[in-house]
Motif scaffolding. Structure first.
Motif, PDB file in Angstrom:
ATOM      1  N   LEU A  38       0.809  -1.208   0.000  1.00 43.55           N
ATOM      2  CA  LEU A  38       0.000   0.000   0.000  1.00 43.55           C
ATOM      3  C   LEU A  38       0.849   1.267   0.000  1.00 43.55           C
ATOM      4  CD1 LEU A  38      -2.796   1.287   0.206  1.00 43.55           C
ATOM      5  CD2 LEU A  38      -2.599   1.114   2.691  1.00 43.55           C
ATOM      6  N   MET A  39       1.774   1.386   0.927  1.00 38.28           N
ATOM      7  CA  MET A  39       2.541   2.625   1.082  1.00 38.28           C
ATOM      8  C   MET A  39       3.848   2.632   0.297  1.00 38.28           C
ATOM      9  SD  MET A  39       0.650   4.450   2.956  1.00 38.28           S
ATOM     10  CE  MET A  39       1.673   5.763   3.536  1.00 38.28           C
ATOM     11  N   GLY A  40       4.379   1.460  -0.012  1.00 37.98           N
ATOM     12  CA  GLY A  40       5.642   1.396  -0.726  1.00 37.98           C
ATOM     13  C   GLY A  40       6.859   1.501   0.181  1.00 37.98           C
ATOM     14  N   TRP A  41       6.658   1.487   1.481  1.00 35.07           N
ATOM     15  CA  TRP A  41       7.775   1.554   2.420  1.00 35.07           C
ATOM     16  C   TRP A  41       8.521   0.226   2.423  1.00 35.07           C
ATOM     17  CZ3 TRP A  41       4.420   3.760   6.923  1.00 35.07           C
ATOM     18  CH2 TRP A  41       4.126   5.096   6.653  1.00 35.07           C
ATOM     19  N   ILE A  42       9.797   0.297   2.712  1.00 34.98           N
ATOM     20  CA  ILE A  42      10.610  -0.907   2.798  1.00 34.98           C
ATOM     21  C   ILE A  42      10.669  -1.328   4.263  1.00 34.98           C
ATOM     22  CG2 ILE A  42      12.879  -1.907   2.356  1.00 34.98           C
ATOM     23  CD1 ILE A  42      11.407  -1.068  -0.163  1.00 34.98           C
TER      24      ILE A  42
END
Length: 97
Positions: A38-42
């Motif tokens: 959803l957010m693209g955070w790693i």
């Protein structure tokens, strides 16, 4: 469990070498990093990746690793190459043959 012990390199943005006086111990990654859909955070499920310990000497880091039964991979610092050059050498005439 495996740890990496090294002396950090000098920051290219600073002229001082104060941050290179200590030894750093970091844990080897235990899980791969995954991008959140959803957010693209790693992120990762391995919380040891966030731990970074600093020691004044290499012997202290080795003693800590031995006490906690950690396998220490020690990276010796590279020697510093210093090129001595006078300011006048920037303007010296160099004959082209």
């Amino acid at each position: 469990m495996k740890v990496r012990v090294y002396k950090p390199a000098k920051n290219a943005m600073q002229s001082g070498r104060a941050a290179t006086k200590h030894w750093v111990m970091e844990f080897e990654p235990g899980a791969r990093k995954v991008a959140d859909q959803l957010m693209g955070w790693i992120g990762s499920t391995d919380t040891r990746d966030q731990v970074r310990m600093e020691f004044d000497t290499l012997e202290e880091a080795q003693a800590f690793a031995a006490k906690h039964k950690l396998i220490a991979d020690i990276e010796q610092p590279k020697s510093r190459v210093r090129r001595v050059q006078a300011y006048a050498d920037n303007f010296a005439f160099k004959r082209v043959s």
